[in-house]
Design a protein around this motif. Structure first.
Motif, mmCIF file in Angstrom:
data_model
loop_
_atom_site.group_PDB
_atom_site.id
_atom_site.type_symbol
_atom_site.label_atom_id
_atom_site.label_comp_id
_atom_site.label_asym_id
_atom_site.label_seq_id
_atom_site.Cartn_x
_atom_site.Cartn_y
_atom_site.Cartn_z
ATOM 1 N N PRO A 189 -8.672 21.753 -7.160
ATOM 2 C CA PRO A 189 -8.390 22.777 -6.156
ATOM 3 C C PRO A 189 -6.902 23.107 -6.094
ATOM 4 N N ARG A 190 -6.393 23.838 -7.092
ATOM 5 C CA ARG A 190 -4.961 24.119 -7.152
ATOM 6 C C ARG A 190 -4.489 24.908 -5.933
ATOM 7 N N ALA A 191 -5.371 25.780 -5.409
ATOM 8 C CA ALA A 191 -4.975 26.595 -4.256
ATOM 9 C C ALA A 191 -4.741 25.751 -3.017
ATOM 10 N N TRP A 192 -5.154 24.506 -3.043
ATOM 11 C CA TRP A 192 -5.021 23.646 -1.867
ATOM 12 C C TRP A 192 -3.856 22.672 -2.004
ATOM 13 N N GLY A 193 -2.968 22.905 -2.950
ATOM 14 C CA GLY A 193 -1.816 22.032 -3.090
ATOM 15 C C GLY A 193 -2.091 20.868 -4.016
ATOM 16 N N SER A 194 -1.454 19.742 -3.750
ATOM 17 C CA SER A 194 -1.464 18.611 -4.682
ATOM 18 C C SER A 194 -2.505 17.573 -4.287
ATOM 19 N N GLY A 195 -3.729 18.030 -3.920
ATOM 20 C CA GLY A 195 -4.763 17.071 -3.540
ATOM 21 C C GLY A 195 -5.050 16.098 -4.650
ATOM 22 N N GLY A 196 -5.181 16.601 -5.897
ATOM 23 C CA GLY A 196 -5.436 15.728 -7.026
ATOM 24 C C GLY A 196 -4.307 14.746 -7.253
ATOM 25 N N GLU A 197 -3.078 15.212 -7.110
ATOM 26 C CA GLU A 197 -1.924 14.332 -7.289
ATOM 27 C C GLU A 197 -1.889 13.262 -6.199
ATOM 28 N N ARG A 198 -2.232 13.641 -4.972
ATOM 29 C CA ARG A 198 -2.245 12.647 -3.886
ATOM 30 C C ARG A 198 -3.296 11.582 -4.142
ATOM 31 N N HIS A 199 -4.459 12.002 -4.610
ATOM 32 C CA HIS A 199 -5.499 11.024 -4.929
ATOM 33 C C HIS A 199 -5.042 10.089 -6.038
ATOM 34 N N LYS A 200 -4.366 10.645 -7.037
ATOM 35 C CA LYS A 200 -3.888 9.810 -8.150
ATOM 36 C C LYS A 200 -2.848 8.803 -7.642
ATOM 37 N N ARG A 201 -1.937 9.275 -6.806
ATOM 38 C CA ARG A 201 -0.923 8.356 -6.268
ATOM 39 C C ARG A 201 -1.560 7.286 -5.395
ATOM 40 N N LEU A 202 -2.559 7.691 -4.601
ATOM 41 C CA LEU A 202 -3.255 6.707 -3.767
ATOM 42 C C LEU A 202 -3.928 5.653 -4.632
ATOM 43 N N ALA A 203 -4.635 6.082 -5.668
ATOM 44 C CA ALA A 203 -5.321 5.133 -6.547
ATOM 45 C C ALA A 203 -4.315 4.208 -7.233
ATOM 46 N N GLU A 204 -3.199 4.752 -7.657
ATOM 47 C CA GLU A 204 -2.171 3.919 -8.302
ATOM 48 C C GLU A 204 -1.604 2.905 -7.312
ATOM 49 N N ASP A 205 -1.374 3.353 -6.083
ATOM 50 C CA ASP A 205 -0.822 2.453 -5.068
ATOM 51 C C ASP A 205 -1.809 1.335 -4.744
ATOM 52 N N ILE A 206 -3.088 1.692 -4.597
ATOM 53 C CA ILE A 206 -4.099 0.672 -4.301
ATOM 54 C C ILE A 206 -4.221 -0.310 -5.453
ATOM 55 N N ALA A 207 -4.260 0.200 -6.688
ATOM 56 C CA ALA A 207 -4.396 -0.681 -7.848
ATOM 57 C C ALA A 207 -3.211 -1.643 -7.945
ATOM 58 N N ARG A 208 -2.019 -1.117 -7.665
ATOM 59 C CA ARG A 208 -0.823 -1.971 -7.744
ATOM 60 C C ARG A 208 -0.839 -3.043 -6.654
ATOM 61 N N ARG A 209 -1.115 -2.616 -5.419
ATOM 62 C CA ARG A 209 -1.123 -3.576 -4.308
ATOM 63 C C ARG A 209 -2.235 -4.611 -4.476
ATOM 64 N N ALA A 210 -3.422 -4.139 -4.841
ATOM 65 C CA ALA A 210 -4.545 -5.061 -4.982
ATOM 66 C C ALA A 210 -4.317 -6.035 -6.132
ATOM 67 N N GLY A 211 -3.788 -5.526 -7.236
ATOM 68 C CA GLY A 211 -3.512 -6.409 -8.365
ATOM 69 C C GLY A 211 -2.524 -7.510 -8.007
ATOM 70 N N LYS A 212 -1.523 -7.139 -7.223
ATOM 71 C CA LYS A 212 -0.517 -8.129 -6.805
ATOM 72 C C LYS A 212 -1.117 -9.145 -5.846
ATOM 73 N N ALA A 213 -1.948 -8.657 -4.897
ATOM 74 C CA ALA A 213 -2.536 -9.561 -3.907
ATOM 75 C C ALA A 213 -3.579 -10.482 -4.531
ATOM 76 N N LEU A 214 -4.377 -9.966 -5.462
ATOM 77 C CA LEU A 214 -5.467 -10.733 -6.052
ATOM 78 C C LEU A 214 -5.044 -11.506 -7.292
ATOM 79 N N ARG A 215 -3.861 -11.162 -7.822
ATOM 80 C CA ARG A 215 -3.352 -11.774 -9.051
ATOM 81 C C ARG A 215 -4.271 -11.527 -10.235
ATOM 82 N N VAL A 216 -4.936 -10.408 -10.191
ATOM 83 C CA VAL A 216 -5.800 -9.947 -11.281
ATOM 84 C C VAL A 216 -5.555 -8.447 -11.429
ATOM 85 N N PRO A 217 -5.305 -7.945 -12.639
ATOM 86 C CA PRO A 217 -5.093 -6.502 -12.792
ATOM 87 C C PRO A 217 -6.291 -5.710 -12.285
#
Length: 563
Positions: free
Chosen positions: A388-416
């Protein structure tokens, strides 16, 4: 057995078996028999205790047959019927024909729960489902009741009252006319949060260490002293109750405050149970949406989404190449971490753990709101697969959210942790397709990739699906590609890889030679030999296409080093 709030008969507005089944439903709860019908009222849920006296009267109660041995459930039916109970709840293994017959004979409903379900969890969900049904006057939920309690405490104690949770968030406050308040109380109520300061921290330390109410001095000249008590249940601190002490609190203020804290504990526990029930129901709904067995009609409202909100599915999984000490427990911790991060951004949120992967439903913010260039209203929904390009960076926000969750969870769980984002779909009816996309992304992620959206690696995902589809059809797996691989195996040649590199390079001899790390003449010679020995017509574009597709998908070959 301890029975509380026992009624002479179930009230007319009591929850019915039918409503209970609609709320929890299969596979959580199944009906084995209901001789009095599904309109039977249910007033409460009780735990069976063989070592305690059986209740004489418990009209409308459901009895969980905890610890009842094989053959004991049937005889319990007579005692339950005599006490006026609505029915019994058994595990699947206990729902034998004689048990069903005994329940029918006594006019009792017989419900079954999963073999592996924990009784305390079943009790919590049933009690929450029964207690969460609004009464005839539209009685509020637990947090609404907290405001009524704050007013009651303020009246009994004689001072303006606030009720907080353990994080110092203000859950409720009194509104009794004429009671004195100070600026600290006003600011706390406006922000629904107690301001942080070293002085406040010390007062909370003193409060939570005390066994009962404590009197706390004013922190500065503009504030008034406080009378406060911790809210506790079973040794767990749930929050606190604070009263402004302007010098006019009653002589029995501490006793009234203690009693108020005890009631607050019950309300907070009820709110927690209600929240857990809500999470269970939304998770179950999301699970059924993902596998295509749920009716999407009305699901948006139940999941807290605005009507017509486009969504996408994000899938999170532990890296399969790294073994976790306890895979199942680690996956459950991953679920909690994903839910926490999503709720911090979207509020109430549906997440679910299915077959080792955690799925989250991500709404596309601003859908149908942003105008297109020139002031013309944007299309309300994207087509399936369209960002949905007309709605701004929704896709980019989702990607950043997923990256942030993966990074935080990997660090907390000590598993990638790896994550895949499916396509944006226009509504919940198409959410299964987005889930399939997310699963495919997880399968094709390279060794150096942690997070990707399907739109970024569409080609790899398509080739994977083609390989699966081709492999299911005998006619599509036949062809020259097998002969090429067999010839290489028998004669030690490298024709298959040479063909793939040449085709990957767009039939450019120099680029193919570079991929092979050989001279262009060597590459040219191999291609001539392959045509001569195997009868391949490389001048035919159709034959080139089929050969390249089969070598890439079925043979697993590619010109680049990228896996």
């Amino acid at each position: 057995m301890t029975v509380t709030h026992r009624r002479a008969r179930p009230p007319m507005d009591a929850c019915t078996l039918e409503e209970l089944l609609d709320t929890l439903g299969d596979p959580m709860l199944r009906v084995l028999t209901a001789p009095a019908g599904l309109t039977t009222p249910v007033s409460e849920v009780l735990l069976y205790d063989a070592g305690a006296p059986f209740p004489r009267s418990a009209p409308g109660a459901l009895l969980l047959t905890v610890g009842a041995r094989a053959g004991e459930v049937g005889p319990l039916a007579g005692d339950a019927a005599e006490a006026g109970m609505a029915g019994l709840v058994v595990r699947d293994r206990d729902g034998q024909p004689d048990t069903v017959a005994a329940a029918k004979a006594h006019g009792l409903a017989l419900l079954a729960v999963d073999e592996d379900a924990a009784w305390h969890h079943v009790h919590l969900l049933l009690a929450s489902a029964i207690g969460s049904r609004p009464g005839p006057e539209g009685s509020g939920a637990a947090f609404g009741d907290l405001f009524a309690l704050a007013n009651a405490v303020a009246t009994a104690v004689g001072g303006a009252t606030v009720i907080e949770d353990v994080r110092q968030r203000i859950l409720a406050y009194s509104t009794v006319p004429g009671q004195v308040v100070d600026e600290a109380r006003r600011q706390g109520i406006l922000g629904r949060q107690v301001p942080s300061s070293p002085e406040n921290t010390e007062q909370y330390r003193v409060l939570f260490a005390a066994p009962g109410p404590v009197r706390l001095a004013a922190l500065d000249g503009d504030e008034l002293p406080r009378l406060a008590v911790a809210i506790r249940a079973g040794g767990e601190t749930l929050g606190s109750v604070w009263v402004v002490d302007d010098g006019h609190v009653g002589p029995d203020a501490e006793g009234a405050l203690t009693q108020g804290a005890s009631t607050a504990a019950l309300l907070l526990l009820r709110a927690r149970a209600s929240e857990e029930l809500s999470r269970h129901l939304t998770s179950d709904l999301l699970r059924r949406l993902l596998d295509g067995t749920a009716d999407p009609a009305g699901a948006e409202h139940r999941l807290g989404l605005a009507a017509g909100t486009p969504v996408r599915v994000a899938a999170f999984a532990l890296d399969g190449a790294v073994s976790a000490p306890d895979g199942e427990q680690t996956a459950l911790r991953l679920l909690d971490l994903v839910r926490l991060q999503c709720e911090a951004r979207y509020g109430r949120h549906a997440c679910v753990l299915v077959d080792g992967s955690v799925y989250a439903l991500l709404p596309v913010a601003g859908a149908g709101v942003a105008p297109a260039h020139g002031g013309t209203p944007a299309r309300a929904k994207p087509r399936v697969g369209e960002e949905p390009r007309a709605w701004g960076s929704g896709g980019e926000r989702h990607k950043r959210l997923a990256e942030d969750i993966a990074r935080r969870a990997g660090k907390a769980l000590r598993v990638p942790v790896r994550a895949g984002l499916g396509d944006v779909v226009p509504d919940l009816a198409a959410v299964r397709g987005s889930r399939d996309d997310a699963d495919l992304v997880l399968r094709v992620l390279g060794p150096d990739e942690d997070v990707a959206a399907v739109t970024e690696i569409r080609a790899r995902v398509t080739l994977l699906r083609l390989r699966e589809l081709i492999g299911e059809e005998r006619a599509l797996t036949a062809g020259a590609w097998r002969e090429v691989l067999a010839y290489d195996t028998e004669h030690g040649t490298d024709y298959a890889r040479t063909l793939v590199c040449w085709l990957d390079a767009g039939c450019d001899m120099a680029r193919a030679a570079k991929l092979l790390a050989v001279h262009p003449n060597t590459c040219r010679y191999r291609l001539r030999q392959a045509q001569q020995h195997l009868g391949i017509d490389l001048d035919d574009p159709d034959e080139r296409l089929v050969l390249w597709l089969q070598l890439r998908t079925l043979g697993g070959l590619r010109g680049s080093d990228r896996a």
